[in-house]
Design a protein around this motif. Structure first.
Motif, PDB file in Angstrom:
ATOM      1  N   UNK A 109     -20.968 -77.378  18.394  1.00 17.79           N
ATOM      2  CA  UNK A 109     -21.949 -78.459  18.364  1.00 17.79           C
ATOM      3  C   UNK A 109     -23.011 -78.151  17.304  1.00 17.79           C
ATOM      4  N   UNK A 110     -23.902 -79.088  17.055  1.00 13.70           N
ATOM      5  CA  UNK A 110     -24.917 -78.925  16.005  1.00 13.70           C
ATOM      6  C   UNK A 110     -25.795 -77.703  16.270  1.00 13.70           C
ATOM      7  N   UNK A 111     -26.127 -77.459  17.536  1.00 12.80           N
ATOM      8  CA  UNK A 111     -26.970 -76.316  17.860  1.00 12.80           C
ATOM      9  C   UNK A 111     -26.243 -75.003  17.582  1.00 12.80           C
ATOM     10  N   UNK A 112     -24.975 -74.907  18.025  1.00 12.84           N
ATOM     11  CA  UNK A 112     -24.214 -73.683  17.779  1.00 12.84           C
ATOM     12  C   UNK A 112     -24.004 -73.449  16.279  1.00 12.84           C
ATOM     13  N   UNK A 113     -23.797 -74.530  15.537  1.00 11.57           N
ATOM     14  CA  UNK A 113     -23.633 -74.392  14.091  1.00 11.57           C
ATOM     15  C   UNK A 113     -24.905 -73.845  13.451  1.00 11.57           C
ATOM     16  N   UNK A 114     -26.069 -74.312  13.916  1.00 11.96           N
ATOM     17  CA  UNK A 114     -27.338 -73.824  13.378  1.00 11.96           C
ATOM     18  C   UNK A 114     -27.552 -72.362  13.740  1.00 11.96           C
ATOM     19  N   UNK A 115     -27.253 -72.003  14.970  1.00 16.02           N
ATOM     20  CA  UNK A 115     -27.458 -70.619  15.410  1.00 16.02           C
ATOM     21  C   UNK A 115     -26.467 -69.667  14.733  1.00 16.02           C
ATOM     22  N   UNK A 116     -25.259 -70.168  14.448  1.00 15.04           N
ATOM     23  CA  UNK A 116     -24.278 -69.329  13.765  1.00 15.04           C
ATOM     24  C   UNK A 116     -24.751 -68.926  12.374  1.00 15.04           C
ATOM     25  N   UNK A 117     -25.618 -69.761  11.782  1.00 14.11           N
ATOM     26  CA  UNK A 117     -26.137 -69.474  10.428  1.00 14.11           C
ATOM     27  C   UNK A 117     -27.347 -68.557  10.440  1.00 14.11           C
ATOM     28  N   UNK A 118     -27.888 -68.228  11.621  1.00 10.65           N
ATOM     29  CA  UNK A 118     -29.054 -67.351  11.712  1.00 10.65           C
ATOM     30  C   UNK A 118     -28.690 -65.915  11.363  1.00 10.65           C
ATOM     31  N   UNK A 119     -29.633 -65.207  10.784  1.00  6.95           N
ATOM     32  CA  UNK A 119     -29.450 -63.798  10.503  1.00  6.95           C
ATOM     33  C   UNK A 119     -29.374 -63.032  11.827  1.00  6.95           C
TER      34      UNK A 119
ATOM     35  N   UNK B  78     -38.916 -68.058  15.294  1.00  8.48           N
ATOM     36  CA  UNK B  78     -37.576 -67.551  14.945  1.00  8.48           C
ATOM     37  C   UNK B  78     -36.622 -68.675  14.562  1.00  8.48           C
ATOM     38  N   UNK B  79     -37.065 -69.912  14.711  1.00  8.33           N
ATOM     39  CA  UNK B  79     -36.213 -71.063  14.385  1.00  8.33           C
ATOM     40  C   UNK B  79     -36.586 -71.626  13.016  1.00  8.33           C
ATOM     41  N   UNK B  80     -35.617 -71.810  12.158  1.00  7.67           N
ATOM     42  CA  UNK B  80     -35.843 -72.433  10.854  1.00  7.67           C
ATOM     43  C   UNK B  80     -36.115 -73.918  11.071  1.00  7.67           C
ATOM     44  N   UNK B  81     -37.294 -74.371  10.637  1.00  2.00           N
ATOM     45  CA  UNK B  81     -37.706 -75.747  10.903  1.00  2.00           C
ATOM     46  C   UNK B  81     -36.743 -76.780  10.368  1.00  2.00           C
ATOM     47  N   UNK B  82     -36.223 -76.557   9.181  1.00  2.00           N
ATOM     48  CA  UNK B  82     -35.340 -77.562   8.567  1.00  2.00           C
ATOM     49  C   UNK B  82     -33.973 -77.579   9.249  1.00  2.00           C
ATOM     50  N   UNK B  83     -33.390 -76.405   9.460  1.00  2.00           N
ATOM     51  CA  UNK B  83     -32.058 -76.355  10.067  1.00  2.00           C
ATOM     52  C   UNK B  83     -32.055 -76.795  11.522  1.00  2.00           C
ATOM     53  N   UNK B  84     -33.160 -76.588  12.208  1.00  2.00           N
ATOM     54  CA  UNK B  84     -33.227 -76.921  13.632  1.00  2.00           C
ATOM     55  C   UNK B  84     -33.939 -78.252  13.894  1.00  2.00           C
TER      56      UNK B  84
ATOM     57  N   UNK C  55     -34.991 -75.868  21.147  1.00  2.00           N
ATOM     58  CA  UNK C  55     -35.212 -74.425  21.034  1.00  2.00           C
ATOM     59  C   UNK C  55     -35.014 -73.827  22.420  1.00  2.00           C
ATOM     60  N   UNK C  56     -33.780 -73.514  22.747  1.00  2.00           N
ATOM     61  CA  UNK C  56     -33.450 -73.132  24.122  1.00  2.00           C
ATOM     62  C   UNK C  56     -34.143 -71.848  24.567  1.00  2.00           C
ATOM     63  N   UNK C  57     -34.340 -70.918  23.651  1.00  2.00           N
ATOM     64  CA  UNK C  57     -34.957 -69.648  24.032  1.00  2.00           C
ATOM     65  C   UNK C  57     -36.388 -69.831  24.509  1.00  2.00           C
ATOM     66  N   UNK C  58     -37.041 -70.920  24.077  1.00  2.00           N
ATOM     67  CA  UNK C  58     -38.445 -71.157  24.447  1.00  2.00           C
ATOM     68  C   UNK C  58     -38.565 -72.045  25.685  1.00  2.00           C
ATOM     69  N   UNK C  59     -37.451 -72.505  26.207  1.00  2.00           N
ATOM     70  CA  UNK C  59     -37.507 -73.497  27.284  1.00  2.00           C
ATOM     71  C   UNK C  59     -38.252 -72.988  28.520  1.00  2.00           C
ATOM     72  N   UNK C  60     -37.919 -71.774  28.969  1.00  2.00           N
ATOM     73  CA  UNK C  60     -38.528 -71.249  30.195  1.00  2.00           C
ATOM     74  C   UNK C  60     -40.049 -71.136  30.073  1.00  2.00           C
ATOM     75  N   UNK C  61     -40.516 -70.588  28.956  1.00  2.00           N
ATOM     76  CA  UNK C  61     -41.954 -70.402  28.796  1.00  2.00           C
ATOM     77  C   UNK C  61     -42.662 -71.730  28.592  1.00  2.00           C
ATOM     78  N   UNK C  62     -42.008 -72.691  27.944  1.00  2.00           N
ATOM     79  CA  UNK C  62     -42.613 -74.010  27.754  1.00  2.00           C
ATOM     80  C   UNK C  62     -42.724 -74.755  29.088  1.00  2.00           C
ATOM     81  N   UNK C  63     -41.724 -74.601  29.941  1.00  2.00           N
ATOM     82  CA  UNK C  63     -41.786 -75.227  31.266  1.00  2.00           C
ATOM     83  C   UNK C  63     -42.928 -74.611  32.071  1.00  2.00           C
ATOM     84  N   UNK C  64     -43.100 -73.301  31.959  1.00  2.00           N
ATOM     85  CA  UNK C  64     -44.204 -72.624  32.662  1.00  2.00           C
ATOM     86  C   UNK C  64     -45.539 -73.173  32.179  1.00  2.00           C
TER      87      UNK C  64
END
Length: 682
Positions: free
Chosen positions: A600-610, A654-660, A665-674
């Motif tokens: 999916x688009x998200x996995x494709x973006x994450x696959x390109x991350x360093x 940690x997320x590239x603004x243009x690519x994402x 931003x799934x990694x931030x979901x828990x803290x954003x919900x808090x």
């Protein structure tokens, strides 16, 4: 909000995984070496002594010494090797040639043959299989081991304990995990249970009768009436399998022309009684057929009352099959015969609600949930799937085959689909069982809901009309044993149960089942997790950026749109709960459980991350989870809120603004919900 952890996750050391692999590999190697070799003769006394001792140990709760097992934090799980499927026998007994125990060859499927055996020892009943010693009466006591794997019970009764004489269709002679020679049964239809031969003797007498036809007919009627009486007595004691067997014996005789002409009501009475038992056994196809066969069509008061009872049983069967229009017709006929019948009126009211749900997707979820409990976790509701269709998926590069598409516009928050489970096993129920499966095709070790697999097989055996729609689902193994399976009940006089390829069912359950969630319904533990199969929803493909999400009301799965879905759009949801922010973990989980890589688009973006960025994001997400677990949002102090905001900013960095752009931003979901919850308190 606390971070969610999967309570049903099974953790295994690499050493334990390697032990499982070695156990299976050694067995396969030994089978390969012995394939085609003649069977070695057993000492009958030693064999019976071995089985008797093992039976006593099993009754005391001892572990299975001849089957691989693994220990987890929550108990011991059986280990089952998969990936070597074979089709069930599709031939009737009359087309199979007899063979003897001495003719058996190692690791061989004896195609076109049948083997008659008699039980010689107690049955050893274990978690994932049962076994016993059997002998061949024609060979002067030649003895061998017979085991039934996984699908070892029928209606709660162990198959090997249900009788003493069996016929094995196309016997499979192989080795156990510990190298013990055994006759192995995987498909229930490959083991024919031989009941009392009296009915067959009576039938033979009827066919051969020439001189004393009246006398033979009277004897046949007497036998059928005795079967009815025995069935009634068994039913009164709630011995449903015995009641069904006795009514079936009686029907074999009562439906013969010479008997039915003499006493047509005898077969009707037996059919009506068996319809009741079939309802209790959840054999709905046969229940409906029996109820219809029992109708008299006469207008005297007694006949009208009996026909009313028959229409009620046919209506209940149709209702439980989800055939609400057919059920409505049956209950309306019942009400014509007995106008004051409140049971028929009550069902007709329920049917109107079910039809409204089915046609309009209008569900009273508050009422449905209020009626659920641990003892009643299954919802009385219809399925609403009319706004969807199944066709070839258009997702790029996935090779996923079919997908689920909307046939109408769906607003965000609206129900896309609402489906009753074909089958659910809750963690607190006796049927629940999780096993570790080692797949010889790819070396993968997976936790599998084999209790659900067993229950699906049982339901298909009792309801052949459902076989086609379940077997049409995707599975790793297509098999060859179900192409000729009837989609309607076989006539009662035909031999044996419907044929169900259990390996196909295992593959289908492995790739299509979900955990229904809801701790109030007894989700269970790693050794007995809840799991269910929803046939229509199974066609919906996965995306980490879904347009729909699952929720449950008991065994009712609801797919609700998370964004507007236009007619013609493919319906996508996340197969794993919450779509983990750890890209590598998410990727492994999808491949391990579902057998594909998401693109999916998200996995494709994450696959390109360093890789260094992915590592840093994972560390920050773990820090955020620890923070959320430590600091409750209610009454959080300013310093805690400031800390949470810094964590959210660091993760976002940690997320590239243009690519994402436009992606979560799934990694931030828990803290954003808090933070969102903490903000509501200020």
């Amino acid at each position: 909000m606390t971070p969610r952890h999967d309570e049903n996750t099974v953790f295994m050391t690499e050493q334990e995984a390697e032990r499982i692999r070695n156990t299976v590999k050694i067995r396969l190697q030994r089978c390969s070496e012995l394939a085609g070799h003649a069977r070695e003769t057993r000492d009958s006394k030693d064999a019976i002594r071995q089985a008797t001792g093992a039976s006593l140990m099993a009754d005391m709760g001892a572990a299975d010494p001849d089957s691989a097992q693994t220990k987890t934090q929550r108990g011991t799980l059986p280990v089952i090797a998969v990936g070597q499927p074979y089709p069930p026998c599709m031939l009737p007994l009359r087309d199979l040639q007899p063979m003897k125990l001495s003719n058996l060859r190692m690791d061989t499927h004896h195609r076109g043959r049948r083997l008659a055996v008699k039980r010689a020892s107690p049955v050893v009943t274990l978690v994932a299989r049962s076994w016993t010693m059997v002998f061949d009466e024609e060979e002067g006591g030649e003895i061998e081991r017979l085991e039934v794997c996984l699908h070892k019970t029928r209606h709660g009764q162990d198959i090997l304990e249900s009788a003493s004489v069996f016929v094995i269709k196309e016997p499979y002679f192989t080795l156990t995990d510990q190298g013990e020679a055994t006759l192995r049964i995987d498909h229930p239809s490959d083991l024919v249970v031989c009941q009392d031969e009296t009915a067959n003797d009576i039938l033979a007498s009827l066919n051969e009768a020439k001189d004393d036809v009246d006398g033979v007919t009277a004897a046949a009627e007497k036998f059928a009436r005795a079967c009815k009486d025995h069935g009634n007595a068994a039913l009164e004691k709630q011995n449903l399998p015995l009641a069904h067997a006795k009514y079936t014996e009686g029907l074999k005789v009562a439906r013969q022309n010479i008997v039915s002409k003499s006493n047509p009501d005898l077969a009707r009475d037996l059919s009506r009684n068996r319809a009741h038992v079939n309802l209790l056994l959840n054999q709905l196809d046969e229940a409906k057929a029996d109820a219809k066969a029992s109708l008299t069509g006469r207008q005297d008061q007694r006949s009208r009352e009996l026909d009313s009872k028959a229409y009620f049983r046919a209506g209940c069967a149709a209702y439980n099959l989800g055939a609400y229009q057919e059920a409505k017709a049956f209950f309306e006929e019942q009400r014509k015969l007995t106008p004051g019948n409140e049971a028929a009126s009550a069902y007709l009211r329920k049917i109107e609600t079910r039809l409204h749900e089915q046609e309009n997707g209008a569900f009273n979820f508050q009422k449905i949930r209020a009626g659920l409990s641990r003892s009643r976790p299954r919802a009385d509701a219809a399925s609403f799937v009319g706004g969807t269709e199944v066709r070839e998926s258009r997702l790029p590069g996935r090779g996923r085959g079919r997908g689920l598409f909307a046939t109408r516009d769906v607003a965000a928050g609206e129900v896309v689909l609402c489906e009753k489970a074909f089958c659910v096993v809750w963690g607190h129920e006796m049927e629940a069982l999780t096993a570790m499966t080692y797949d010889v095709r790819d070396g993968g070790i997976r936790a599998s809901p084999v209790g659900l697999t067993r229950s699906v097989v049982q339901k298909l055996l009792g309801n052949p009309s459902q076989v086609k729609r379940v077997m049409d689902l995707y599975g790793d193994y297509q098999g060859g044993g179900n192409d000729n399976v009837p989609t309607k009940m076989r006539p009662a006089e035909e031999e044996g149960p419907v044929v169900v390829d259990v390996f196909r069912v295992h593959g289908i359950v492995s790739r299509n089942a979900f955990g229904p969630g809801g701790d109030e319904n007894g989700v269970g533990s790693s050794s007995s997790a809840s799991a269910g199969l929803w046939v229509r929803a199974a066609y919906a493909n996965h995306s980490c950026v879904p347009n729909a999400e699952k929720e449950y009301a008991g065994d009712l799965l609801v797919l609700r749109a998370t964004q507007p879905i236009a007619a013609g759009d493919e319906i996508l949801h996340a197969y794993h709960d919450g779509s983990s922010g750890d890209y590598s973990a998410r990727r492994r989980a999808l491949m391990t459980t579902w057998g594909f890589e998401c693109d999916c688009a998200l996995c494709a973006a994450e696959a390109a991350d360093d890789p260094a960025v992915l590592k840093r994001r994972k560390e920050l997400a773990e820090e955020a989870d620890a923070f959320v677990g430590r600091e409750h949002w209610a009454g959080a102090k300013r310093v805690a809120v400031a800390r949470a905001k810094r964590l959210a900013r660091d993760i976002e960095g940690t997320y590239d603004g243009e690519r994402y752009e436009g992606l979560p931003r799934l990694a931030a979901r828990t803290i954003l919900e808090w933070l969102a919850l903490a903000g509501q308190r200020r």
